[in-house]
Enzyme design. Structure first.
Site, short mmCIF file in Angstrom:
data_model
loop_
_atom_site.label_atom_id
_atom_site.label_comp_id
_atom_site.label_asym_id
_atom_site.label_seq_id
_atom_site.Cartn_x
_atom_site.Cartn_y
_atom_site.Cartn_z
CB SER A 84 -0.91 0.04 1.23
OG SER A 84 -1.63 -1.15 1.35
N1 SAH Z 1 -0.51 -5.17 4.09
C1 SAH Z 1 0.18 -5.45 2.88
C2 SAH Z 1 -0.66 -5.13 1.66
C3 SAH Z 1 -0.69 -6.32 0.77
S1 SAH Z 1 -1.89 -6.34 -0.49
C4 SAH Z 1 1.54 -4.77 2.84
O1 SAH Z 1 1.86 -4.02 3.77
O2 SAH Z 1 2.31 -5.03 1.91
C5 SAH Z 1 -3.10 -7.44 0.19
C6 SAH Z 1 -2.70 -8.86 0.41
O3 SAH Z 1 -3.86 -9.56 0.84
C7 SAH Z 1 -2.17 -9.61 -0.81
O4 SAH Z 1 -0.89 -10.08 -0.54
C8 SAH Z 1 -3.16 -10.76 -0.97
O5 SAH Z 1 -2.58 -11.96 -1.41
C9 SAH Z 1 -3.73 -10.91 0.43
N2 SAH Z 1 -5.01 -11.59 0.51
C10 SAH Z 1 -6.04 -11.60 -0.40
N3 SAH Z 1 -7.05 -12.36 0.05
C11 SAH Z 1 -6.68 -12.85 1.26
C12 SAH Z 1 -7.30 -13.71 2.22
N4 SAH Z 1 -8.51 -14.22 2.03
N5 SAH Z 1 -6.61 -13.99 3.35
C13 SAH Z 1 -5.37 -13.50 3.57
N6 SAH Z 1 -4.73 -12.69 2.70
C14 SAH Z 1 -5.38 -12.36 1.56
#
Ligand code: SAH
Length: 236
Positions: A84
């Site tokens: 993000s």
């Molecule tokens: N907080 C992260 C943002 C990552 S983007 C950072 O600081 O980099 C969101 C993430 O959510 C992705 O890696 C994606 O694979 C994950 N995601 C999507 N669906 C999910 C689920 N059902 N359970 C856990 N993670 C999930």
């Protein structure tokens, strides 16, 4: 021979200086990022600003994006996912109004950057990632940086982490079409949940609070996150 050894020693010393000055440049970039992107936009909690000045965001992005790590934007982290934008990390963290002794759940570990920011501020962080290679890479970074209070697992975060609940705060960094009921159930009394909710790419950041057993929801701002995935591959 002696001259060769001298040359090698000189090169080693010079490369140490190079690594050191790069680290210092990144520290300066972080300071500027916090001043211009976070503080200037209204996140003023000093602990959050300090955490964002400290956590080396460039170590959470792929090598080829390291030089862009402190720019005002999200970045690709592989597997079609993103880290993000720094401001969104600061804003979501701020809205949770965390305390030092809190236990926090994150859904969507991704790069691990948000979890690291949380780990600077609270007692224990629990984070769930559904894409195995991303979870593994994040875990390596946590270990390398010595975050012993981040508990990371691979799994479906829609279901939360019931064995470790209740959580004082829950942060969701992928977007479902509705607020998962298990997460509401796993929120402690007096707790806060921040989550982007919406269909595909038009979403609203929603702040959910639980007080005297009552659940209240408040829209914060429009946002754009990657969808929350179900184990079937479809989106929630
Ligand atoms: N907080 C992260 C943002 C990552 S983007 C950072 O600081 O980099 C969101 C993430 O959510 C992705 O890696 C994606 O694979 C994950 N995601 C999507 N669906 C999910 C689920 N059902 N359970 C856990 N993670 C999930």
């Amino acid at each position: 021979m002696k001259n060769q050894i001298r040359l090698i020693v000189a090169i080693l010393i010079l490369s140490l200086f190079a690594v050191d000055s790069r680290a210092q440049n990144y520290a300066l970039e972080r300071k500027e990022m916090v001043a211009k992107q976070i503080r200037a936009r209204g996140v003023t909690a000093s602990e959050i600003l300090e955490a964002m000045r400290e956590v080396p965001r460039h170590l959470f992005v792929p090598d080829k994006y390291q030089s862009m790590a402190y720019e005002d934007r999200p970045l690709p982290i592989g597997k079609k996912q993103t880290i993000s934008q720094p401001y969104i990390v600061g804003l979501m963290t701020d809205l949770l109004e965390l305390d030092e002794e809190d236990k926090v759940l994150e859904v969507g570990t991704g790069s691990g950057y948000q979890a690291a920011i949380l780990a600077q501020l609270v007692d224990q962080v629990y984070t769930i990632e559904i894409i195995e290679p991303l979870a593994k890479t994040a875990k390596l970074v946590f270990d390398e940086l010595g975050y012993s209070n981040i508990n990371a697992k691979i799994g479906d975060g829609y279901k939360g982490w019931p064995e470790k609940s209740p959580f004082d705060a829950i942060i969701v960094t992928c977007s479902p079409s509705h607020i998962p009921q298990p997460l509401i159930e796993q929120l402690a009394e007096g707790g806060k949940l921040i989550i982007p909710v919406g269909e595909s790419y038009t979403q609203e950041l929603v702040l959910v609070t639980k007080k005297n057993g009552k659940v209240r929801k408040k829209d914060v701002i429009p946002v754009r996150f990657v969808p929350m995935k179900a184990p079937s591959g479809k989106s929630y």
